[in-house]
Write a protein that holds these residues in place. Structure first.
Motif, short mmCIF file in Angstrom:
data_model
loop_
_atom_site.label_atom_id
_atom_site.label_comp_id
_atom_site.label_asym_id
_atom_site.label_seq_id
_atom_site.Cartn_x
_atom_site.Cartn_y
_atom_site.Cartn_z
N ARG A 1 0.67 -1.22 -0.06
CA ARG A 1 0.06 0.01 -0.01
C ARG A 1 0.96 1.32 0.20
NH1 ARG A 1 -0.39 1.83 5.76
NH2 ARG A 1 -1.89 3.33 5.06
N ILE A 2 0.18 2.37 -0.07
CA ILE A 2 1.10 3.67 -0.07
C ILE A 2 0.70 4.54 1.25
CG2 ILE A 2 1.73 3.65 -2.47
CD1 ILE A 2 -0.49 5.97 -2.90
N ILE A 3 1.95 5.10 1.78
CA ILE A 3 1.49 5.99 2.84
C ILE A 3 1.47 7.33 2.44
CG2 ILE A 3 1.97 4.28 4.55
CD1 ILE A 3 4.45 6.67 3.77
N ALA A 4 2.08 7.62 1.40
CA ALA A 4 2.26 9.17 1.03
C ALA A 4 1.81 9.16 -0.62
CB ALA A 4 3.80 9.39 1.08
N ASP A 5 1.25 10.38 -0.65
CA ASP A 5 0.84 10.37 -2.40
C ASP A 5 1.48 11.92 -2.40
OD1 ASP A 5 -0.09 10.68 -4.78
OD2 ASP A 5 -2.28 10.57 -4.13
N ALA B 1 -10.28 15.12 -5.77
CA ALA B 1 -9.82 14.65 -4.60
C ALA B 1 -10.01 13.04 -4.34
CB ALA B 1 -10.33 15.24 -3.23
N THR B 2 -11.32 12.52 -5.01
CA THR B 2 -11.40 11.15 -4.71
C THR B 2 -10.43 10.34 -5.30
OG1 THR B 2 -12.63 11.08 -7.11
CG2 THR B 2 -14.06 11.56 -4.69
N GLN B 3 -9.37 10.72 -6.21
CA GLN B 3 -8.37 9.88 -6.50
C GLN B 3 -7.13 9.88 -5.45
OE1 GLN B 3 -7.60 12.35 -10.16
NE2 GLN B 3 -9.00 11.14 -11.58
N VAL B 4 -7.13 10.79 -4.79
CA VAL B 4 -5.82 10.88 -3.80
C VAL B 4 -5.76 9.70 -3.16
CG1 VAL B 4 -4.94 12.07 -1.68
CG2 VAL B 4 -5.99 13.48 -3.57
N GLY B 5 -4.56 9.10 -3.01
CA GLY B 5 -4.18 7.93 -2.06
C GLY B 5 -4.71 6.68 -2.95
N HIS B 6 -5.37 6.66 -3.89
CA HIS B 6 -5.82 5.19 -4.73
C HIS B 6 -5.00 5.01 -5.71
CE1 HIS B 6 -9.18 5.26 -1.99
NE2 HIS B 6 -9.33 6.53 -1.97
N PRO C 1 10.20 -5.32 -5.69
CA PRO C 1 10.43 -5.47 -4.46
C PRO C 1 10.07 -4.42 -3.58
CG PRO C 1 12.41 -5.19 -5.85
CD PRO C 1 11.27 -5.36 -6.70
N GLU C 2 9.27 -4.44 -2.63
CA GLU C 2 8.61 -3.55 -1.79
C GLU C 2 9.60 -2.57 -1.28
OE1 GLU C 2 5.61 -5.01 0.97
OE2 GLU C 2 5.56 -3.18 1.85
N ASN D 1 7.63 4.86 -0.95
CA ASN D 1 6.16 5.24 -0.04
C ASN D 1 5.46 4.29 0.20
OD1 ASN D 1 5.58 5.03 -2.83
ND2 ASN D 1 4.01 6.81 -2.65
N SER D 2 6.02 3.01 0.43
CA SER D 2 5.33 1.84 0.82
C SER D 2 5.32 1.53 2.54
CB SER D 2 5.92 0.66 0.32
OG SER D 2 7.14 0.35 0.64
N SER D 3 6.09 2.26 3.10
CA SER D 3 6.26 2.42 4.57
C SER D 3 6.53 3.93 5.05
CB SER D 3 7.06 1.13 5.35
OG SER D 3 8.40 1.84 5.08
N VAL D 4 6.00 4.22 6.19
CA VAL D 4 6.65 5.37 6.90
C VAL D 4 8.08 5.67 7.02
CG1 VAL D 4 6.16 6.92 8.92
CG2 VAL D 4 4.17 5.71 7.87
N GLU D 5 8.80 4.42 7.32
CA GLU D 5 9.96 4.37 7.78
C GLU D 5 10.74 4.60 6.67
OE1 GLU D 5 7.82 1.95 8.74
OE2 GLU D 5 7.75 2.83 10.85
N ARG D 6 10.48 3.95 5.37
CA ARG D 6 11.30 4.20 4.16
C ARG D 6 10.85 5.54 3.52
NH1 ARG D 6 10.75 -1.35 3.07
NH2 ARG D 6 8.74 -1.47 2.79
N PHE D 7 9.83 6.37 3.59
CA PHE D 7 9.41 7.48 3.12
C PHE D 7 10.24 8.55 4.30
CE2 PHE D 7 6.91 11.35 2.44
CZ PHE D 7 7.26 11.41 0.91
N ARG D 8 10.37 8.27 5.17
CA ARG D 8 10.85 9.17 6.43
C ARG D 8 12.49 9.26 5.92
NH1 ARG D 8 8.88 7.61 11.71
NH2 ARG D 8 7.20 8.93 11.97
#
Ligand code: ZN
Ligand code: ZN
Length: 243
Positions: free
Chosen positions: A2-6, A199-204, A218-219, A224-231
């Motif tokens: 999943r994505i945690i950031a768009d 807006a309905t597209q955001v995050g999807h 590979p994930e 943006n597949s995890s908060v740690e990686r994005f940070r």
């Protein structure tokens, strides 16, 4: 996955998108995102926001309704030397710069060739202002993927897997897959974005994620597949939202 950031979204300020910052933020929250970057179009795009729009983005809070916000711009690549319409005075305080090629914003009459597009991206790969290589799968702007993609990695760029391409640039989907396979082969990081214009597209980003899943991507290469990686990527870019 999943994505945690768009990190590629437009607002009404782009004048061909139809939601506000707050509507996008609400949608991001609904979609369970932790981060949202708003990236309206650079000045070469017809109808793009005026200069004070970008200059005044400093008033946007760092976090609204639990979603961390990044201010950004989708700069247009305007020629095959890799020039982008980044305006120092307007864009220097932004967090997030995407570089994308659009037919409507090329200022050169020169017809694109594989050589010229390769040259443009090789220059952009070295441009320290740019974080994300926007929707680069368009057939019209095909480049030497095998040569350029490792350079994106060396330059610390994120190759965008753009969910909107699966809707509005369908002729690019086959190239997006090829690009993703080369990112996998060379260990180049990607970012999955929606390029939302409503807006309905955001995050999807289901279609982009499905394609990555289909090729066994590979994930750990999807920042943006995890908060740690994005940070971690934000830290690399010296972007500090949380202090
Ligand atoms: Zn674009
Ligand atoms: Zn866009």
């Amino acid at each position: 996955m999943r994505i945690i950031a768009d990190t590629h979204c437009h607002t009404i300020a782009s004048t061909h998108a139809y939601s506000t910052w707050m509507e996008n933020i609400h949608a991001a929250k609904e979609a369970g995102l932790s981060y949202l970057a708003i990236t309206d179009h650079g000045p070469t795009m017809p109808g793009s926001p005026g200069r004070w729009y970008f200059k005044n983005l400093k008033i946007i809070p760092r976090q609204v309704e639990g979603v961390f916000l990044l201010t950004g711009v989708e700069c247009n690549v305007v020629d095959f030397d890799g020039t982008i319409d980044y305006v120092e005075d307007e864009h220097k305080n932004l967090d997030w710069v995407i570089a994308s090629i659009h037919s409507s914003t090329l200022l050169t009459k020169e017809a694109p060739t594989v050589e010229s597009c390769t040259n443009a991206w090789l220059q952009i790969a070295k441009d320290p202002r740019v974080c994300v290589i926007g929707h680069c799968g368009q057939p019209k702007f095909k480049f030497d993927y095998e040569r350029v993609i490792p350079e994106f990695g060396r330059g610390g760029k994120l190759v965008e897997i753009n969910n909107n391409s699966f809707h509005v640039r369908r002729d690019a989907v086959i190239n997006c897959r090829e690009i993703a396979l080369l990112c996998k082969k060379h260990g180049v990081r990607v970012i999955v974005n929606t390029d939302s214009h409503f807006a309905t597209q955001v995050g999807h980003a289901g279609l982009a994620l499905k394609m990555l899943d289909d090729i066994g991507f590979p994930e750990e290469l999807v920042v943006n597949s995890s908060v740690e990686r994005f940070r971690q990527y934000l830290k690399e870019r010296n972007i500090h939202l949380e202090d």
